[in-house]
Scaffold this motif. Structure first.
Motif, PDB file in Angstrom:
ATOM      1  N   THR A 162       0.822  -1.212   0.000  1.00 53.16           N
ATOM      2  CA  THR A 162       0.000   0.000   0.000  1.00 53.16           C
ATOM      3  C   THR A 162       0.856   1.262   0.000  1.00 53.16           C
ATOM      4  O   THR A 162       0.346   2.345  -0.292  1.00 53.16           O
ATOM      5  N   SER A 163       2.144   1.142   0.295  1.00 52.95           N
ATOM      6  CA  SER A 163       3.026   2.308   0.279  1.00 52.95           C
ATOM      7  C   SER A 163       3.530   2.614  -1.129  1.00 52.95           C
ATOM      8  O   SER A 163       4.115   3.648  -1.362  1.00 52.95           O
ATOM      9  N   HIS A 164       3.303   1.692  -2.072  1.00 47.83           N
ATOM     10  CA  HIS A 164       3.718   1.912  -3.454  1.00 47.83           C
ATOM     11  C   HIS A 164       2.681   2.762  -4.190  1.00 47.83           C
ATOM     12  O   HIS A 164       1.488   2.650  -3.941  1.00 47.83           O
ATOM     13  N   THR A 165       3.173   3.568  -5.119  1.00 46.25           N
ATOM     14  CA  THR A 165       2.252   4.371  -5.917  1.00 46.25           C
ATOM     15  C   THR A 165       1.830   3.650  -7.189  1.00 46.25           C
ATOM     16  O   THR A 165       0.808   3.960  -7.768  1.00 46.25           O
ATOM     17  N   ASP A 166       2.596   2.668  -7.612  1.00 49.56           N
ATOM     18  CA  ASP A 166       2.291   1.927  -8.834  1.00 49.56           C
ATOM     19  C   ASP A 166       1.229   0.868  -8.534  1.00 49.56           C
ATOM     20  O   ASP A 166       1.423  -0.006  -7.702  1.00 49.56           O
ATOM     21  N   SER A 167       0.097   0.949  -9.220  1.00 49.74           N
ATOM     22  CA  SER A 167      -0.996   0.015  -8.955  1.00 49.74           C
ATOM     23  C   SER A 167      -0.627  -1.417  -9.340  1.00 49.74           C
ATOM     24  O   SER A 167      -1.149  -2.369  -8.766  1.00 49.74           O
ATOM     25  N   CYS A 168       0.283  -1.601 -10.304  1.00 50.73           N
ATOM     26  CA  CYS A 168       0.732  -2.953 -10.673  1.00 50.73           C
ATOM     27  C   CYS A 168       1.503  -3.591  -9.527  1.00 50.73           C
ATOM     28  O   CYS A 168       1.336  -4.773  -9.241  1.00 50.73           O
ATOM     29  N   LEU A 172       1.160  -2.847  -6.374  1.00 49.39           N
ATOM     30  CA  LEU A 172       0.177  -3.105  -5.332  1.00 49.39           C
ATOM     31  C   LEU A 172      -0.582  -4.391  -5.617  1.00 49.39           C
ATOM     32  O   LEU A 172      -0.722  -5.254  -4.740  1.00 49.39           O
ATOM     33  N   ALA A 173      -1.022  -4.564  -6.832  1.00 48.59           N
ATOM     34  CA  ALA A 173      -1.775  -5.764  -7.194  1.00 48.59           C
ATOM     35  C   ALA A 173      -0.910  -7.010  -7.035  1.00 48.59           C
ATOM     36  O   ALA A 173      -1.378  -8.030  -6.510  1.00 48.59           O
ATOM     37  N   GLN A 174       0.348  -6.948  -7.442  1.00 46.73           N
ATOM     38  CA  GLN A 174       1.248  -8.099  -7.323  1.00 46.73           C
ATOM     39  C   GLN A 174       1.528  -8.422  -5.862  1.00 46.73           C
ATOM     40  O   GLN A 174       1.534  -9.599  -5.468  1.00 46.73           O
ATOM     41  N   ALA A 175       1.747  -7.407  -5.046  1.00 46.12           N
ATOM     42  CA  ALA A 175       2.013  -7.634  -3.625  1.00 46.12           C
ATOM     43  C   ALA A 175       0.796  -8.236  -2.938  1.00 46.12           C
ATOM     44  O   ALA A 175       0.924  -9.140  -2.105  1.00 46.12           O
ATOM     45  N   LEU A 176      -0.381  -7.751  -3.264  1.00 44.21           N
ATOM     46  CA  LEU A 176      -1.605  -8.306  -2.671  1.00 44.21           C
ATOM     47  C   LEU A 176      -1.810  -9.754  -3.111  1.00 44.21           C
ATOM     48  O   LEU A 176      -2.176 -10.617  -2.311  1.00 44.21           O
ATOM     49  N   LYS A 177      -1.549 -10.024  -4.381  1.00 42.37           N
ATOM     50  CA  LYS A 177      -1.674 -11.379  -4.903  1.00 42.37           C
ATOM     51  C   LYS A 177      -0.702 -12.320  -4.177  1.00 42.37           C
ATOM     52  O   LYS A 177      -1.065 -13.433  -3.798  1.00 42.37           O
ATOM     53  N   SER A 178       0.501 -11.862  -3.964  1.00 43.64           N
ATOM     54  CA  SER A 178       1.516 -12.654  -3.262  1.00 43.64           C
ATOM     55  C   SER A 178       1.112 -12.928  -1.812  1.00 43.64           C
ATOM     56  O   SER A 178       1.255 -14.039  -1.307  1.00 43.64           O
ATOM     57  N   ALA A 179       0.581 -11.913  -1.139  1.00 46.38           N
ATOM     58  CA  ALA A 179       0.160 -12.066   0.254  1.00 46.38           C
ATOM     59  C   ALA A 179      -0.993 -13.051   0.374  1.00 46.38           C
ATOM     60  O   ALA A 179      -1.014 -13.899   1.269  1.00 46.38           O
ATOM     61  N   VAL A 180      -1.949 -12.954  -0.538  1.00 43.19           N
ATOM     62  CA  VAL A 180      -3.089 -13.882  -0.520  1.00 43.19           C
ATOM     63  C   VAL A 180      -2.606 -15.304  -0.795  1.00 43.19           C
ATOM     64  O   VAL A 180      -3.057 -16.266  -0.160  1.00 43.19           O
ATOM     65  N   ALA A 181      -1.675 -15.467  -1.722  1.00 44.45           N
ATOM     66  CA  ALA A 181      -1.131 -16.791  -2.034  1.00 44.45           C
ATOM     67  C   ALA A 181      -0.427 -17.394  -0.820  1.00 44.45           C
ATOM     68  O   ALA A 181      -0.563 -18.593  -0.546  1.00 44.45           O
TER      69      ALA A 181
END
Length: 141
Positions: A15-21, A23-32
Protein backbone atom coordinates in the motif's frame (compact mmCIF):
# COMPACT_ATOMS: atom_id res chain seq x y z
CA UNK A 1 1.04 -16.50 13.22
CA UNK A 2 4.38 -15.54 11.68
CA UNK A 3 3.16 -16.40 8.17
CA UNK A 4 0.07 -14.26 8.68
CA UNK A 5 2.23 -11.42 9.99
CA UNK A 6 4.48 -11.71 6.93
CA UNK A 7 1.47 -11.55 4.63
CA UNK A 8 0.15 -8.52 6.51
CA UNK A 9 3.53 -6.79 6.19
CA UNK A 10 3.50 -7.52 2.46
CA UNK A 11 0.09 -5.87 2.20
CA UNK A 12 1.24 -2.89 4.26
CA UNK A 13 4.36 -2.58 2.12
CA UNK A 14 2.28 -2.83 -1.04
CA UNK A 15 0.00 0.00 0.00
CA UNK A 16 3.03 2.31 0.28
CA UNK A 17 3.72 1.91 -3.45
CA UNK A 18 2.25 4.37 -5.92
CA UNK A 19 2.29 1.93 -8.83
CA UNK A 20 -1.00 0.01 -8.96
CA UNK A 21 0.73 -2.95 -10.67
CA UNK A 22 3.11 -3.29 -7.72
CA UNK A 23 0.18 -3.11 -5.33
CA UNK A 24 -1.77 -5.76 -7.19
CA UNK A 25 1.25 -8.10 -7.32
CA UNK A 26 2.01 -7.63 -3.62
CA UNK A 27 -1.61 -8.31 -2.67
CA UNK A 28 -1.67 -11.38 -4.90
CA UNK A 29 1.52 -12.65 -3.26
CA UNK A 30 0.16 -12.07 0.25
CA UNK A 31 -3.09 -13.88 -0.52
CA UNK A 32 -1.13 -16.79 -2.03
CA UNK A 33 0.99 -17.06 1.14
CA UNK A 34 -2.11 -17.20 3.34
CA UNK A 35 -3.77 -19.74 1.05
CA UNK A 36 -0.64 -21.94 1.08
CA UNK A 37 -0.42 -21.75 4.86
CA UNK A 38 -4.08 -22.60 5.36
CA UNK A 39 -3.94 -25.56 2.99
CA UNK A 40 -0.74 -27.05 4.42
CA UNK A 41 -1.31 -26.60 8.15
CA UNK A 42 -3.22 -29.87 8.69
CA UNK A 43 -0.41 -31.91 7.10
CA UNK A 44 2.30 -29.93 8.89
CA UNK A 45 0.57 -30.46 12.23
CA UNK A 46 -0.05 -34.17 11.63
CA UNK A 47 3.59 -34.81 10.71
CA UNK A 48 4.76 -32.70 13.64
CA UNK A 49 2.59 -34.54 16.15
CA UNK A 50 3.86 -37.93 14.95
CA UNK A 51 7.44 -36.68 15.16
CA UNK A 52 6.81 -35.36 18.66
CA UNK A 53 5.49 -38.78 19.72
CA UNK A 54 8.74 -40.35 18.46
CA UNK A 55 10.99 -37.75 20.08
CA UNK A 56 9.68 -37.86 23.63
CA UNK A 57 10.94 -41.41 24.37
CA UNK A 58 14.34 -40.46 22.91
CA UNK A 59 14.49 -37.50 25.31
CA UNK A 60 14.13 -39.83 28.28
CA UNK A 61 17.01 -42.14 27.29
CA UNK A 62 20.48 -41.49 28.65
CA UNK A 63 22.59 -40.61 25.65
CA UNK A 64 24.08 -37.55 24.01
CA UNK A 65 21.24 -37.52 21.50
CA UNK A 66 18.75 -37.74 24.34
CA UNK A 67 20.22 -34.65 25.93
CA UNK A 68 19.92 -32.71 22.68
CA UNK A 69 16.33 -33.83 22.06
CA UNK A 70 15.27 -33.14 25.65
CA UNK A 71 16.78 -29.64 25.65
CA UNK A 72 15.23 -28.97 22.23
CA UNK A 73 11.76 -29.93 23.47
CA UNK A 74 12.17 -28.01 26.71
CA UNK A 75 13.27 -24.94 24.76
CA UNK A 76 10.23 -25.06 22.48
CA UNK A 77 8.02 -24.98 25.54
CA UNK A 78 9.94 -22.45 27.66
CA UNK A 79 12.86 -20.90 25.83
CA UNK A 80 13.45 -18.36 28.60
CA UNK A 81 14.03 -21.14 31.13
CA UNK A 82 15.70 -23.70 28.85
CA UNK A 83 18.35 -22.28 26.52
CA UNK A 84 19.25 -24.35 23.47
CA UNK A 85 22.15 -24.09 21.03
CA UNK A 86 20.74 -24.91 17.59
CA UNK A 87 24.12 -26.21 16.43
CA UNK A 88 23.56 -29.16 18.80
CA UNK A 89 21.06 -30.48 16.25
CA UNK A 90 24.11 -31.45 14.17
CA UNK A 91 24.86 -34.14 16.75
CA UNK A 92 21.66 -36.04 15.94
CA UNK A 93 21.15 -39.00 13.63
CA UNK A 94 19.35 -37.99 10.44
CA UNK A 95 15.93 -39.42 11.39
CA UNK A 96 15.93 -37.75 14.80
CA UNK A 97 17.16 -34.50 13.27
CA UNK A 98 14.31 -34.62 10.74
CA UNK A 99 11.78 -35.23 13.53
CA UNK A 100 13.06 -32.15 15.37
CA UNK A 101 12.59 -30.08 12.21
CA UNK A 102 9.04 -31.40 11.76
CA UNK A 103 8.18 -30.45 15.34
CA UNK A 104 9.76 -27.04 14.87
CA UNK A 105 7.74 -26.52 11.70
CA UNK A 106 4.55 -27.56 13.52
CA UNK A 107 5.36 -25.20 16.39
CA UNK A 108 5.74 -22.28 13.98
CA UNK A 109 1.93 -21.96 14.02
CA UNK A 110 1.06 -23.74 17.25
CA UNK A 111 -2.35 -24.92 18.31
CA UNK A 112 -0.93 -25.50 21.77
CA UNK A 113 2.35 -25.81 23.62
CA UNK A 114 4.32 -28.97 22.83
CA UNK A 115 3.88 -30.45 26.31
CA UNK A 116 0.10 -30.20 25.89
CA UNK A 117 0.12 -32.90 23.21
CA UNK A 118 0.70 -35.45 25.99
CA UNK A 119 -1.48 -36.56 28.85
CA UNK A 120 0.11 -35.08 31.98
CA UNK A 121 2.58 -33.26 29.75
CA UNK A 122 3.51 -30.71 32.41
CA UNK A 123 4.76 -33.50 34.65
CA UNK A 124 6.67 -35.10 31.77
CA UNK A 125 8.36 -31.80 30.92
CA UNK A 126 9.31 -31.18 34.54
CA UNK A 127 10.81 -34.69 34.62
CA UNK A 128 12.86 -33.80 31.57
CA UNK A 129 13.94 -30.57 33.26
CA UNK A 130 15.08 -32.48 36.35
CA UNK A 131 16.93 -35.04 34.25
CA UNK A 132 18.67 -32.67 31.84
CA UNK A 133 18.79 -29.45 33.88
CA UNK A 134 17.72 -25.92 33.21
CA UNK A 135 19.38 -22.55 33.19
CA UNK A 136 18.16 -22.13 36.78
CA UNK A 137 20.06 -25.28 37.73
CA UNK A 138 23.20 -24.10 35.91
CA UNK A 139 23.37 -20.92 38.00
CA UNK A 140 22.95 -22.69 41.32
CA UNK A 141 26.31 -22.97 43.19
Amino acid sequence: MAQEEKATKNIMHATSHTDSCDLAQALKSAVAELYHLENNLPEIRAKGELALQRLLPVAFYSSGQSSVVARFLLNLDRGDRFPFDMTDLRRLDCDIHEDCLLVLKMDHNPLKKVHQYFEDGSTLWESLAKKWGSRDDLHTP
